[in-house]
Design an enzyme around this catalytic site. Structure first.
Site, PDB file in Angstrom:
ATOM      1  N   TYR A  35     -14.065 133.160 -15.361  1.00 24.95           N
ATOM      2  CA  TYR A  35     -14.109 132.040 -16.434  1.00 24.95           C
ATOM      3  C   TYR A  35     -14.752 132.600 -17.822  1.00 24.95           C
ATOM      4  O   TYR A  35     -14.215 132.399 -18.760  1.00 24.95           O
ATOM      5  CB  TYR A  35     -15.088 131.033 -15.996  1.00 24.95           C
ATOM      6  CG  TYR A  35     -14.507 129.880 -15.416  1.00 24.95           C
ATOM      7  CD1 TYR A  35     -13.978 129.939 -14.133  1.00 24.95           C
ATOM      8  CD2 TYR A  35     -14.574 128.672 -15.914  1.00 24.95           C
ATOM      9  CE1 TYR A  35     -13.371 128.980 -13.299  1.00 24.95           C
ATOM     10  CE2 TYR A  35     -14.132 127.391 -15.013  1.00 24.95           C
ATOM     11  CZ  TYR A  35     -13.346 127.760 -13.789  1.00 24.95           C
ATOM     12  OH  TYR A  35     -12.940 126.705 -13.135  1.00 24.95           O
TER      13      TYR A  35
ATOM     14  N   LYS B  15     -14.723 137.064  -1.592  1.00 23.96           N
ATOM     15  CA  LYS B  15     -13.532 137.536  -1.083  1.00 23.96           C
ATOM     16  C   LYS B  15     -13.852 139.182  -1.211  1.00 23.96           C
ATOM     17  O   LYS B  15     -12.862 139.994  -1.779  1.00 23.96           O
ATOM     18  CB  LYS B  15     -12.337 137.323  -2.233  1.00 23.96           C
ATOM     19  CG  LYS B  15     -11.064 137.863  -1.596  1.00 23.96           C
ATOM     20  CD  LYS B  15     -10.501 136.936  -0.509  1.00 23.96           C
ATOM     21  CE  LYS B  15      -9.113 137.494   0.002  1.00 23.96           C
ATOM     22  NZ  LYS B  15      -8.511 136.798   1.240  1.00 23.96           N
TER      23      LYS B  15
ATOM     24  N   ASP C 283     -10.712 132.200   1.622  1.00 25.85           N
ATOM     25  CA  ASP C 283      -9.709 131.623   2.341  1.00 25.85           C
ATOM     26  C   ASP C 283      -9.833 130.962   3.752  1.00 25.85           C
ATOM     27  O   ASP C 283      -9.471 129.730   3.829  1.00 25.85           O
ATOM     28  CB  ASP C 283      -8.475 132.740   2.549  1.00 25.85           C
ATOM     29  CG  ASP C 283      -8.761 133.676   3.226  1.00 25.85           C
ATOM     30  OD1 ASP C 283     -10.045 134.267   3.108  1.00 25.85           O
ATOM     31  OD2 ASP C 283      -7.886 134.842   3.592  1.00 25.85           O
TER      32      ASP C 283
ATOM     33  N   ASP D 181     -15.150 125.881  -8.133  1.00 27.04           N
ATOM     34  CA  ASP D 181     -14.229 125.077  -8.758  1.00 27.04           C
ATOM     35  C   ASP D 181     -13.195 124.900  -7.780  1.00 27.04           C
ATOM     36  O   ASP D 181     -12.997 123.623  -7.792  1.00 27.04           O
ATOM     37  CB  ASP D 181     -13.617 125.749  -9.957  1.00 27.04           C
ATOM     38  CG  ASP D 181     -12.681 124.772 -10.862  1.00 27.04           C
ATOM     39  OD1 ASP D 181     -13.052 123.702 -10.991  1.00 27.04           O
ATOM     40  OD2 ASP D 181     -11.517 125.108 -11.036  1.00 27.04           O
TER      41      ASP D 181
ATOM     42  N   ASP E 192     -13.093 120.542  -5.476  1.00 24.70           N
ATOM     43  CA  ASP E 192     -12.148 119.661  -5.458  1.00 24.70           C
ATOM     44  C   ASP E 192     -11.488 119.548  -4.150  1.00 24.70           C
ATOM     45  O   ASP E 192     -11.131 118.402  -3.760  1.00 24.70           O
ATOM     46  CB  ASP E 192     -10.907 120.225  -6.472  1.00 24.70           C
ATOM     47  CG  ASP E 192     -10.950 119.670  -7.862  1.00 24.70           C
ATOM     48  OD1 ASP E 192     -12.066 119.522  -8.201  1.00 24.70           O
ATOM     49  OD2 ASP E 192     -10.179 119.477  -8.333  1.00 24.70           O
TER      50      ASP E 192
HETATM   51  C1  IPM Z   1     -14.723 121.437 -13.183  1.00 23.90           C
HETATM   52  C2  IPM Z   1     -13.601 121.485 -14.317  1.00 23.90           C
HETATM   53  C3  IPM Z   1     -13.699 122.606 -15.078  1.00 23.90           C
HETATM   54  C4  IPM Z   1     -13.846 123.782 -14.684  1.00 23.90           C
HETATM   55  C5  IPM Z   1     -12.703 122.443 -16.196  1.00 23.90           C
HETATM   56  C6  IPM Z   1     -12.710 121.069 -16.954  1.00 23.90           C
HETATM   57  C7  IPM Z   1     -12.982 123.579 -17.281  1.00 23.90           C
HETATM   58  O1  IPM Z   1     -12.349 121.618 -13.288  1.00 23.90           O
HETATM   59  O2  IPM Z   1     -15.750 120.966 -13.823  1.00 23.90           O
HETATM   60  O3  IPM Z   1     -14.844 121.529 -11.898  1.00 23.90           O
HETATM   61  O4  IPM Z   1     -13.207 124.467 -14.412  1.00 23.90           O
HETATM   62  O5  IPM Z   1     -15.034 124.254 -14.319  1.00 23.90           O
HETATM   63 MG    MG Z   2     -12.832 121.672 -11.212  1.00 23.26          MG
END
Ligand code: IPM
Ligand code: MG
Length: 347
Positions: free
Chosen positions: A136, A186, A218, A242, A246
């Site tokens: 990042y 990884k 993975d 990240d 999700d």
């Molecule tokens: C998160 C989001 C952010 C990230 C984006 C909005 C930059 O996806 O907080 O998980 O990638 O960290």
């Molecule tokens: Mg995210």
């Protein structure tokens, strides 16, 4: 009196932050609020996603309650001006390196989970994601090769101090929970991960009571679906964290249920739902405010040390869900504010 900076941002951010604010107000705590624009909303009024006044408020405040940033209408802007730079800039400038993303199944949401109910029911884990390093924040560039081909390049990098301090957070969290830490990397392919693994193994010496294991990302993604109940604390870098967070959200029913905290070395923090701006449903009163409300609870717990008030909010969300309150993401029909009402009623 504690000062809370409200940064609703874009998309569904304002709608869900409004509900979190109602819940905070209902607790009768000694809090004051100031609001500032971030993301696309700030770009439109101040020509920058993180205007100096907003950064200044974040620095002055005791904690930040953040909504979401991002809107496809800004996709054409150069990267420095895109809405996402607001959250990335706040994380970096405030030194918010430690991201805590708790994931658990609220009773009653078994059917909303993408997993079989008996597998989903066992989920109670914490993702500790490093937030100010990795690919990042490595050098980003694009250019042309000598044969004229376009290329993009992003540098993945961690130094040992960055790894050690987030590893400490991970081990400490595990010591306060079920005593198990999984470090995800990884290391079979990446040098960054090889150093990560080495340093995590060194930090382990300070935490003999914690059982440490390592897993490639993975495999971790696969195990998170196969048997998520095996996980207690998952420690990982910015990019893998990240993605895995999700993924974990759908295992417990909806990304609309997951709060997060981003903390600096002294426990100052920014709190945000992990769901993002969801432009497709923005302004329609459909968004689930629970992640924002639970983020407010994390704020009270971690930055203001108001444990009882945090417990009350979390219990109220659990009670509302157990009582059948559901927004559309959970298969229900409640509006954002009606869901807020249900939580307030349970408070
Ligand atoms: C998160 C989001 C952010 C990230 C984006 C909005 C930059 O996806 O907080 O998980 O990638 O960290
Ligand atoms: Mg995210």
């Amino acid at each position: 009196m504690a000062l809370i900076a409200l940064m609703p941002g874009d998309g569904i951010g304002p709608e869900v932050i409004a509900e979190a604010r109602r819940v905070l107000d209902a607790l009768g705590l000694d809090l004051s609020f100031e609001e500032a624009a971030v993301g696309g909303a700030a770009y439109l009024t101040a020509a920058h996603p993180l205007p100096p006044e907003s950064l200044d408020l974040a620095e002055r405040a005791d904690a930040v309650l953040f909504g979401a940033v991002g809107d496809p209408q800004f996709d054409g802007l150069e990267r420095e001006l895109r809405p996402e730079q607001a959250i990335l800039g706040l994380r970096k400038k405030l030194g918010l390196f430690a991201n805590l993303r708790p994931v658990r199944l609220f009773e009653g949401l078994e059917d909303a989970s993408a997993l079989k109910p008996e597998i989903a029911r066992a989920i109670d884990l914490l993702i500790v994601r490093e937030l100010t390093g990795d690919i990042y924040f490595g050098e980003h560039s694009r250019g042309r090769t000598h044969t004229g081909l376009r290329y993009g390049q992003d540098v993945m990098r961690y130094d040992e101090t960055e790894i050690a301090r987030i590893a400490h957070i991970g081990f400490t969290a595990a010591a306060g929970r079920r005593g198990r830490l999984l470090s995800v990397d990884k290391a079979n392919v990446l040098e960054t991960s090889a150093v990560w693994r080495e340093v995590v193994n060194e930090v382990r010496r300070d935490f003999p009571e914690v059982a440490l294991t390592h897993m490639y990302v993975d495999n971790a993604a696969m195990q998170l679906i196969r048997d998520p109940g095996q996980f207690d604390v998952i420690l990982t870098g910015n990019l893998f964290g990240d993605i895995l967070s999700d993924q974990a959200s759908m295992c417990v029913g909806s990304i609309g249920m997951l709060p997060s905290a981003a903390l600096d070395e002294d426990g100052k923090g920014l709190y945000e739902p992990i769901h993002g701006s969801a432009p497709d449903i923005a302004g329609q009163g459909k968004a689930n405010p629970c992640a924002a409300i639970l983020s407010a609870a994390m704020l009270l717990r971690h930055s203001l040390r108001l444990t009882a008030a945090a417990d009350r909010i979390e219990a109220a969300v659990a009670a509302a869900i157990a009582g059948g309150a559901r927004t559309a993401d959970l298969g229900g029909t409640l509006s954002t504010s009606a869901m807020g009402d249900a939580v307030l009623a349970a408070l």
